[in-house]
Design a protein around this motif. Structure first.
Motif, PDB file in Angstrom:
ATOM      1  N   UNK A 163      -9.889   6.245   3.355  1.00  0.00           N
ATOM      2  CA  UNK A 163      -9.658   7.388   2.468  1.00  0.00           C
ATOM      3  C   UNK A 163      -8.762   7.034   1.288  1.00  0.00           C
ATOM      4  N   UNK A 164      -8.279   5.802   1.218  1.00  0.00           N
ATOM      5  CA  UNK A 164      -7.362   5.388   0.167  1.00  0.00           C
ATOM      6  C   UNK A 164      -8.110   5.123  -1.139  1.00  0.00           C
ATOM      7  N   UNK A 165      -7.387   5.273  -2.240  1.00  0.00           N
ATOM      8  CA  UNK A 165      -7.936   4.958  -3.558  1.00  0.00           C
ATOM      9  C   UNK A 165      -7.575   3.529  -3.925  1.00  0.00           C
ATOM     10  N   UNK A 166      -8.334   2.890  -4.828  1.00  0.00           N
ATOM     11  CA  UNK A 166      -7.999   1.513  -5.206  1.00  0.00           C
ATOM     12  C   UNK A 166      -6.564   1.351  -5.678  1.00  0.00           C
ATOM     13  N   UNK A 167      -6.066   2.344  -6.416  1.00  0.00           N
ATOM     14  CA  UNK A 167      -4.704   2.214  -6.950  1.00  0.00           C
ATOM     15  C   UNK A 167      -3.621   2.369  -5.885  1.00  0.00           C
ATOM     16  N   UNK A 168      -4.014   2.821  -4.668  1.00  0.00           N
ATOM     17  CA  UNK A 168      -3.034   2.875  -3.576  1.00  0.00           C
ATOM     18  C   UNK A 168      -2.636   1.479  -3.110  1.00  0.00           C
ATOM     19  N   UNK A 169      -3.493   0.501  -3.382  1.00  0.00           N
ATOM     20  CA  UNK A 169      -3.144  -0.900  -3.124  1.00  0.00           C
ATOM     21  C   UNK A 169      -2.387  -1.373  -4.366  1.00  0.00           C
ATOM     22  N   UNK A 170      -1.069  -1.294  -4.297  1.00  0.00           N
ATOM     23  CA  UNK A 170      -0.261  -1.528  -5.496  1.00  0.00           C
ATOM     24  C   UNK A 170      -0.066  -2.999  -5.817  1.00  0.00           C
ATOM     25  N   UNK A 171      -0.264  -3.863  -4.824  1.00  0.00           N
ATOM     26  CA  UNK A 171      -0.080  -5.300  -5.065  1.00  0.00           C
ATOM     27  C   UNK A 171      -0.865  -6.095  -4.034  1.00  0.00           C
ATOM     28  N   UNK A 175       0.840  -1.198   0.000  1.00  0.00           N
ATOM     29  CA  UNK A 175       0.000   0.000   0.000  1.00  0.00           C
ATOM     30  C   UNK A 175       0.876   1.248   0.000  1.00  0.00           C
ATOM     31  N   UNK A 176       0.519   2.203  -0.816  1.00  0.00           N
ATOM     32  CA  UNK A 176       1.080   3.553  -0.752  1.00  0.00           C
ATOM     33  C   UNK A 176       0.106   4.448  -0.003  1.00  0.00           C
ATOM     34  N   UNK A 177       0.647   5.348   0.803  1.00  0.00           N
ATOM     35  CA  UNK A 177      -0.213   6.340   1.449  1.00  0.00           C
ATOM     36  C   UNK A 177      -0.530   6.083   2.905  1.00  0.00           C
TER      37      UNK A 177
END
Length: 475
Positions: free
Chosen positions: A255-263, A195-197
């Motif tokens: 508050x995270x976006x789907x693309x924040x889950x990178x893998x 996860x990013x963020x």
């Protein structure tokens, strides 16, 4: 005609239970084979918390340094609402290390890494795991057990240990039932992700605004770049285990976006339940770990209770197979471990339901075997709070000797504290530590079992020889 492999002990399942048992048997010189139906070790984090008592077991098995290097402490919880940090939350009642209990708090290591460490230790001791070996049937007679494999081969062993999980094929083949309950009817998701963020200094908790079941927690996995995602769903909901499904859950509940889950590295669904096998033994077959007891993951009791099953059974199998102990010793495995498992099931269920706080009981340092048929205490009086026969043997320093260093290994250990002990009171197979009375023990003679519990205690060594004789030992 089947090709048959012979061994003394067949361990079915290469999870933490089976691997810990394999390590213990290997260091005792027992011919044991660990088989696993999968092509490799389990890939997910799942059981990530090592309780202090399990850290003591890992110290004894020679893997504690690797466990320490692979993990870290649990982070403080962080409660989020509407994309904002609201407050920190202590996940555990704090404790302080002491001389008696040097490992004071849970240690986080993802299950897949714990298994790698135990497998490496097993191989270091000359053992191995045979992957791709699925047990499809079990037969036994007065002399041993035959396990039939899906490959058309078979393994013949004097004893078999089923450590093949909550859906144990061996347990079902034996017809042993499990009694239990659904702890929570709501299905749950657990996944290992990148996860990013989010910072890695907190265990991030996203409670549902409406107080409903849409709970989300995201915990950084110590020693890795991964986070473990845990999400709860309404009763009857279908859990989407695809990468997109995991991303949607995280985005919908934070508050995270789907693309924040990178893998998404691994994902699984489950319904929390608590169940206890009706028996832990059928003839020459023993159940251990999840094959014997299935826990809610809350409170980190399942893996820890399972490793201690292995610790209890390992020394008893070793004593019977290589140490001259009578086979009747193996009867004490179910006697000692099944009540403990029942107690830990109640505890983990209480933690899951919010009735019990993670703290002293979850550390498992207070568990013991005072009521076991193997426990003898001949002292005239015992000081309140001092160690009794059946208790875990505390650490400490006696005349410059650290007790955990003395206990480490597959042997029994005799402590003579503040009392005389004639030469030859025990044979050469039992090391002796002599010294002054110790705070946790007081004065007396204490015989510490190979699994780190006091088996016999007395004011003098009178009667000690007869007790040792029960295990093929003696002066």
């Amino acid at each position: 005609m089947e090709t048959v492999t012979d061994t003394d002990v067949l361990v079915v399942g290469a999870g933490p239970t089976g691997l810990a048992l394999g390590v213990d048997l290997a260091r005792r010189g027992v011919d044991a084979l660990v088989v696993e139906r999968g092509a490799g070790l389990f890939p997910g984090s799942r059981g990530k918390g090592m309780q202090p008592r399990t850290m003591e077991v890992f110290d004894d098995l020679g893997v504690l340094d690797a466990i320490h290097a692979a993990g870290g402490t649990y982070p403080v919880g962080m409660i989020w609402q509407n994309g904002q940090r609201v407050r920190e939350h202590q996940m555990f009642h704090p404790a302080e290390a002491s001389e008696d209990s040097p490992y004071d708090e849970p240690w986080m290591v993802p299950q897949w890494r714990t298994q790698e460490i135990l497998r490496d230790r097993l191989e270091e001791l000359g053992g191995a795991v045979a992957f791709g070996r699925e047990v499809t049937g079990v037969e036994q007679d007065a002399a041993g057990v035959t396990a039939h494999l899906a490959s058309g081969t078979a393994v013949r062993a004097r004893y078999l240990v089923a450590a093949d999980g909550g859906r144990s094929a061996v347990r079902r083949a034996l017809g042993i039932g499990m009694t239990g309950e659904t702890v929570d009817p709501s299905p749950m998701l657990v996944a290992d992700v990148r996860i990013d963020g989010l910072d890695r200094d907190h265990w991030h908790v996203f409670p549902p605004a409406d107080g409903g079941p849409h709970f989300l927690a995201v915990c950084p996995l110590a020693g890795t770049e991964d986070f473990q995602v845990i999400a709860r769903f309404p009763e009857g909901a279908a859990v989407d285990l695809t990468a997109d499904g995991v991303r949607k859950v995280v985005a919908d509940r934070s508050h995270l976006a789907p693309e924040d889950v990178t893998e998404v590295r691994w994902a699984s669904g489950f319904r929390p339940r608590a169940a206890l096998a009706d028996r832990f033994r059928a003839g020459r077959v023993f159940l251990a770990g999840d094959a014997a007891h299935v826990h809610s993951p809350a409170g980190g009791q399942g893996l820890n209770t399972s490793v201690q099953d292995a610790c209890n059974l390992g020394w008893k199998l070793g004593s019977v197979l290589t140490g001259g102990a009578p086979a009747g010793l193996l009867d004490s495995y179910e006697e000692e471990r099944r009540p403990i498992a029942a107690q830990m099931l109640d505890l983990s269920t209480g933690v899951h339901r919010g009735e019990v706080r993670r703290g002293g009981a979850t550390r498992q340092l207070g568990l013991g075997y005072r009521d076991s048929s193997l426990t003898v205490d001949t002292r005239a009086a015992v000081v309140e709070g001092a160690v009794r026969a059946g208790d875990r043997a505390p650490d400490g320093t006696v005349d410059g000797v650290r007790l955990f260093d003395a206990f480490r290994g597959p042997h029994w250990t005799l402590l003579a504290l503040g009392t005389g002990l004639p030469d030859g009171a025990v044979g050469p197979a039992v090391p002796v530590v002599r010294g002054t009375a110790h705070g946790a023990y007081g004065a007396g003679v204490f015989l510490v079992r190979p699994d780190g519990y006091v088996g016999w205690a007395g004011d003098t060594p009178a009667g000690l020889g007869g007790y040792l004789g029960r295990f093929g030992l003696g002066g």
